[in-house]
Enzyme design. Sequence first.
Site, short mmCIF file in Angstrom:
data_model
loop_
_atom_site.label_atom_id
_atom_site.label_comp_id
_atom_site.label_asym_id
_atom_site.label_seq_id
_atom_site.Cartn_x
_atom_site.Cartn_y
_atom_site.Cartn_z
N ASP A 251 41.90 43.84 43.07
CA ASP A 251 42.84 43.08 42.23
C ASP A 251 42.98 43.66 40.83
O ASP A 251 43.90 43.30 40.10
CB ASP A 251 42.37 41.62 42.10
CG ASP A 251 42.31 40.91 43.43
OD1 ASP A 251 43.24 41.09 44.23
OD2 ASP A 251 41.32 40.21 43.68
N ASP B 275 45.43 35.72 44.44
CA ASP B 275 44.65 36.21 45.57
C ASP B 275 44.18 34.99 46.37
O ASP B 275 44.05 33.90 45.82
CB ASP B 275 43.45 37.01 45.04
CG ASP B 275 42.64 37.63 46.16
OD1 ASP B 275 43.25 38.14 47.11
OD2 ASP B 275 41.40 37.61 46.07
N ASP C 105 39.71 38.32 42.13
CA ASP C 105 38.27 38.41 41.89
C ASP C 105 37.67 39.74 42.33
O ASP C 105 36.52 40.02 42.04
CB ASP C 105 37.52 37.27 42.59
CG ASP C 105 37.75 37.27 44.10
OD1 ASP C 105 38.47 38.15 44.60
OD2 ASP C 105 37.21 36.38 44.78
#
Length: 916
Positions: free
Chosen positions: A656, A336, A652
């Site tokens: 996700d 990410d 985070d």
Amino acid sequence: MTATPQEIIRSSQWHHLSVQEVTRHLDSNLETGLTSAVAAKKREHFGANELKSKPGKSPLLRFLLQFHQPLLYILLIAGAIKAILGQWVNAGVIWGVTLINAIIGFVQESKAESAIAALASSVQTNATIIRNGQKMQVPSTELVPGDVVLLASGDKVPADLRLVRVRNLQVNESALTGESIAIEKNTQPLNLDAPLAERTNMAYAGSFVTFGTGKGIVVAIGDATETGRISQLMEQGTSLKTPLTRKFDKFSRTLLYIILGIAALMFAVGLGYGYSWTEMFEAAIAFAVSAIPEGLPAVVTVTLAIGVSRMAQRHAIVRKLPAVETLGGATVICSDKTGTLTENQMTVQAIYAGGQHYTVTGVGYAPEGKILLNEKPVNRNHFPALAESLKAGLLCNDSHLEKKDGQWQVVGDPTEGALIAVANKVGFTRSSLEEEMPRLDVIPFESEFQYMATLHEDSSLTNEQEHRTIYVKGSVEAILKRCQQMLDAEGNLAPVNAETVHQEVDAMAHQGLRVLAFAKKSVPDVETLHATSLQHADIENDLIFLGLQGMIDPPRTEAIKAVQACQDAGIQVKMITGDHAVTARAIAQSMGFHKNGKVLAFTGSELARMDKSELATAIEDGVVFARVAPEQKLRIVEALQSKGEVVAMTGDGVNDAPALKQADIGIAMGGAGTEVAKEASDMILTDDNFASIEAAVEEGRTVYRNLLKAIAFILPVNGGESMTILISVLLARALPILSLQVLWLNMVNSITMTVPLAFEPKSERVMQQPPRNPREPLLSQSLLKRILAISIFNWILIFGVFEWIRQTTGNIDLARTMAIQALVAGRIFYLLSISQLGSALIARLRGIRQRINDASAIGIGIACTVILQIIFSQWSVMNLLFSTAPLNLNQWLICLLIGLPMVVVAALVNRFDPLD
């Protein structure tokens, strides 16, 4: 009641409907809300506004499942047969071994999945609603579709809402969409295919209001919310086994079939020789026990646990032990962007003012860094256009910075935090400027106008008719069309060249920067309706263009090096983010992301339009995947896994979590990460630093190498023992080693000598080698040849010593004891040969100085082995339990000398199959 069925409530098309249609569907009233009676009926129909957690396995069931392993079946059956034969001591020892393995597995296994529970806690809060025409606060669990919710700055959104009224409303949805900047909300219907991150008329459960106020109508609760859909994705996601687990399973099944086949053959041959069935049961059980590497699960667990400890020292907390090895074998890392590769702190990096280009050093909200012109720090007093641009960003601002736990944080909008930080870098402070230019009025930012304006008393103005200054910030389009003049480098007025300004904007945008424009206007009192009021008409024209500020959530410096190190190690690094494609691609290029020298970027909408083959190619070749939905993150991970890749996924946010759970190893951020992401992950980075992944990969690769050393050390003993028993039966000879003696060697002796290998330090070449082939079997051809060679030597040693001592002394217990002690002596020499201690000692004998690492672990292991073997043969209790005999000094020396040839054998094997 005309509420739609639950299937319609679960739909995600509310953004496409008008406010009137939404109200009609949900049988609600925007002014009075629902009545208590209607709300109660809806609660019966739809249930509470909470996520349904998936029940985990009970502790008892998880413990019993530890026995559900092919190799343990043999031990359990062997123990049962011993018990039937009345050999309760033998049965107890065998069952004790299986119990120890089960306890180790139970402790190793992670606690019951709690990711769904974490998701539930992420959306539970109090909500301000209108019910029965009254404004009231209720727990978020009591909300039902049709409830009217009021939002204010600082609120957590309690359910999915279709917004019906907004005033400067901005919502931070980064945990759900990956977009780091707060989203400006409106109430207009949108296209049906609008992606989640662009549904500006919706507010989703679990997101936060950062600015303004709003009113929304609840359209989805609990599992029907976007957060709830993520929880369902997590439940649907396949719980993949790790590569190590898969290889051990395959190895165990293969070994099980071989053991059963050979044991059955032995049993039949023995009966043919005229042995009794009880004698052949003993032989078959001895063979089975000798062939099973009972100590291997314990050694693997210890090795992984040591890897966990080392990773913790390098800021990586492992929640599930196999993740240590898995990360070492990762072939792809999907990361990410926001908060993982970047600082998650907006930072001004470029300024255009007075026709000059400035660069800004420092990252984040800390007032550390400088503004440079031609790489030289500037004095704000010498650059009036720059100073005015910075003052505009600082004063036309409703946020502030505060230091918390040693870290600077923004209270308010991240973009405004960046403007404060850059002004602080040249000495401007909000407090001193507001003393000089107190604010009189403000026009808050509204998406309709795309700007914010503030009116200030300005004592510095020398014109008697002008005592006030208006500062304006906003989009370039909104500001530039209201400007006819600009400040030049000397602070004088000059005509605005709109084309030049747009070229500068384009240049910044291609760097992934978000660009804001700044302007001002000096006005006399009479131009305003009242002495201290500010209207849109006051800034419709005659603004003075001050400049541009370009900002971005910058990449971490250490993450850039880590990405490069991973790519050098043959690991693909891909960025998967909910952010804009231009920004994501610019970040990727600045960090050195590439595949075959190219940085291909795809958006979620582009992926959605691809057929299966196009999608597979895009995922294989792509480096950046932007504006992707949670389901697409999950599909990308699954597609890579289907190609045989070992995928590590970092993240985070709530968005996700499904991909973290599906990946071979999910890596969550410990600081900025949500509890949902942490609970769905296998590993947590305590410093939120992508660079720690590189360190964890090093440790993971080292752990796998040490595991191979452990296997190469343990299995030759099993090979030598089983060959000894098999050949003894086929030759109709007495067994040189009994089943309980085999258990001693496989459990106690193997563990004390193998655990030191877990402390072996990493090789200097560990990150210069490509990832191992995930399809490569646990026992490669070279490793099998090594095991076979050492097994043959062990068989010769055991069989030879047993026959020699038995024929010369007639004492079968002494013969078996000396055979075992000679085998252990050979094992000590073999341990030294595959450890770095041994290679360092050999190097020093050659006059080459080489640092000896972790010598204490190997030394302690050997010392413990010697002590235990002395007890094994010299203590009367052990003589009775294991049918051993005490040895005199000469016999001990004979065993040592007989094991010495292992040095030569090991040297030859190491030459053709080095383990380092």
